[in-house]
Enzyme design. Sequence first.
Site, PDB file in Angstrom:
ATOM      1  N   ASP A  89     -24.429   7.721 -32.052  1.00  0.00           N
ATOM      2  CA  ASP A  89     -23.492   7.027 -32.947  1.00  0.00           C
ATOM      3  C   ASP A  89     -22.313   6.469 -32.153  1.00  0.00           C
ATOM      4  O   ASP A  89     -21.860   5.352 -32.378  1.00  0.00           O
ATOM      5  CB  ASP A  89     -22.951   7.985 -34.021  1.00  0.00           C
ATOM      6  CG  ASP A  89     -23.926   8.142 -35.182  1.00  0.00           C
ATOM      7  OD1 ASP A  89     -24.921   7.390 -35.219  1.00  0.00           O
ATOM      8  OD2 ASP A  89     -23.688   9.011 -36.040  1.00  0.00           O
ATOM      9  N   GLU A 114     -30.227   3.546 -31.891  1.00  0.00           N
ATOM     10  CA  GLU A 114     -31.511   3.889 -31.264  1.00  0.00           C
ATOM     11  C   GLU A 114     -31.482   3.624 -29.758  1.00  0.00           C
ATOM     12  O   GLU A 114     -32.015   4.406 -28.969  1.00  0.00           O
ATOM     13  CB  GLU A 114     -32.657   3.104 -31.906  1.00  0.00           C
ATOM     14  CG  GLU A 114     -32.906   3.417 -33.378  1.00  0.00           C
ATOM     15  CD  GLU A 114     -33.247   4.878 -33.621  1.00  0.00           C
ATOM     16  OE1 GLU A 114     -33.902   5.483 -32.761  1.00  0.00           O
ATOM     17  OE2 GLU A 114     -32.824   5.415 -34.658  1.00  0.00           O
TER      18      GLU A 114
HETATM   19 ZN   LIG Z   1     -30.670   9.004 -33.978  1.00  0.00          ZN
END
Ligand SMILES: [Zn+2]
Length: 411
Positions: free
Chosen positions: A358, A277
């Site tokens: 990621d 996030e």
């Molecule tokens: Zn995401």
Amino acid sequence: MNAFSMIFLLALVLAAATRLWLDARHFNHVRRHHDAVPAEFAGTISLESHRRAADYTCAKIQLGAFSAAFEVLVVLALTFGGGLQWLRDIAAVAPAGVLRGLLLIVLVGLVMTLVELPFGLYRTFRIEERFGFNKMTPRLYWIDFAKGLALAAALGLPLAAAVLWLMEKMGEYWWLYAWVLWMVFNLFMLAVYPTWIAPLFNKFTPMDNPELKERIERLLARCGFKVAGLVVMDGSLRSSHGNAYFTGFGKTKRIVFFDTLLERLTPQEVEAVLAHELGHFKLRHVIKRIAWAFAVSFVFLWALGFVMDKPWFYAGLNVSTPSTAMALILFFIVVPNFTFMFQPLAAMYSRRHEFEADHYAAQNASATDLVSALTKLYKDNASTLTPDPLYSAFHDSHPPALARIGRLQHT
Ligand SMILES: [Zn+2]
């Protein structure tokens, strides 16, 4: 019927047919893979969980397809069936001008809400209930429903009134003023959502797990990130689906964890999810998304300004009394049928951001922890591991599980 009627009908049929075709493909694809866990997940996800995810996905697709087909019928009834003209004649009890326009918008809004109501009830109390996700009582459902309506009225009515007023008073360039108003309204919502709106529906408490808190604070320091607070939301009040998100902006930024997420992930896994996030923020995805939304609304408002005084626009949709409110409503009915074909582009853009976030998480936390967190979330949320590739390209804001995990394992 004029040329515009034909173009609109063609777009409507094309969008609906594409949607249903994709649904059917997805349904069959998931069915075909019902009895075999993909090799990459063989050690982490049981056949039972995999089958449950397939059944859950299929139940949701069926409901989605049914509701999409029904929506087409409603749009046809409102336009060619004369529904909008009928509602407009009812709204004529109000004095001409902004008030009459507002009443028409309220009537159409109520019709749409009633049309969607059975689908919402079925989703919550049949599908979510059957798979053990629903935690809502009918009482809470109706309280939410009433709060939602009240909130829509409190925020939507003044906004709609202001837009109608601008349309009537500001001449040719009203849409520029409306665009500025729309941006201000959205930024205002972003700012007040965490403190004014979210607490109407959920309870927020400061995070009290010292080990996890320390871990998160170290991650935030490492990434050079300041937040006003770490809070836990009682997501379990409504559903057992888990999640985490950021709200607010600038100095009021807060990180919200669903209690359901904290229950199931280890502190290391929570850290990895949070790092993902943070990646969205650090890589400016959030700002880019807001900028895109504003650019798109600029184009749409310009287009609305263009069609608003064209008689063929109203006549083509079987409305005989043009007005600013009617233009607004017709526009909202027409536009989604034309924008549907651009959905794969938007989804692709979003999936690229997910890969980037990621990657950021892998660098600043641990790829292994993120993989195990995602695997738990796929399992607990009964997300299918085997989506149809074309369906996924159209609809999925997140990369399919296999691609995402595969990429993480090779960073
Ligand atoms: Zn995401």
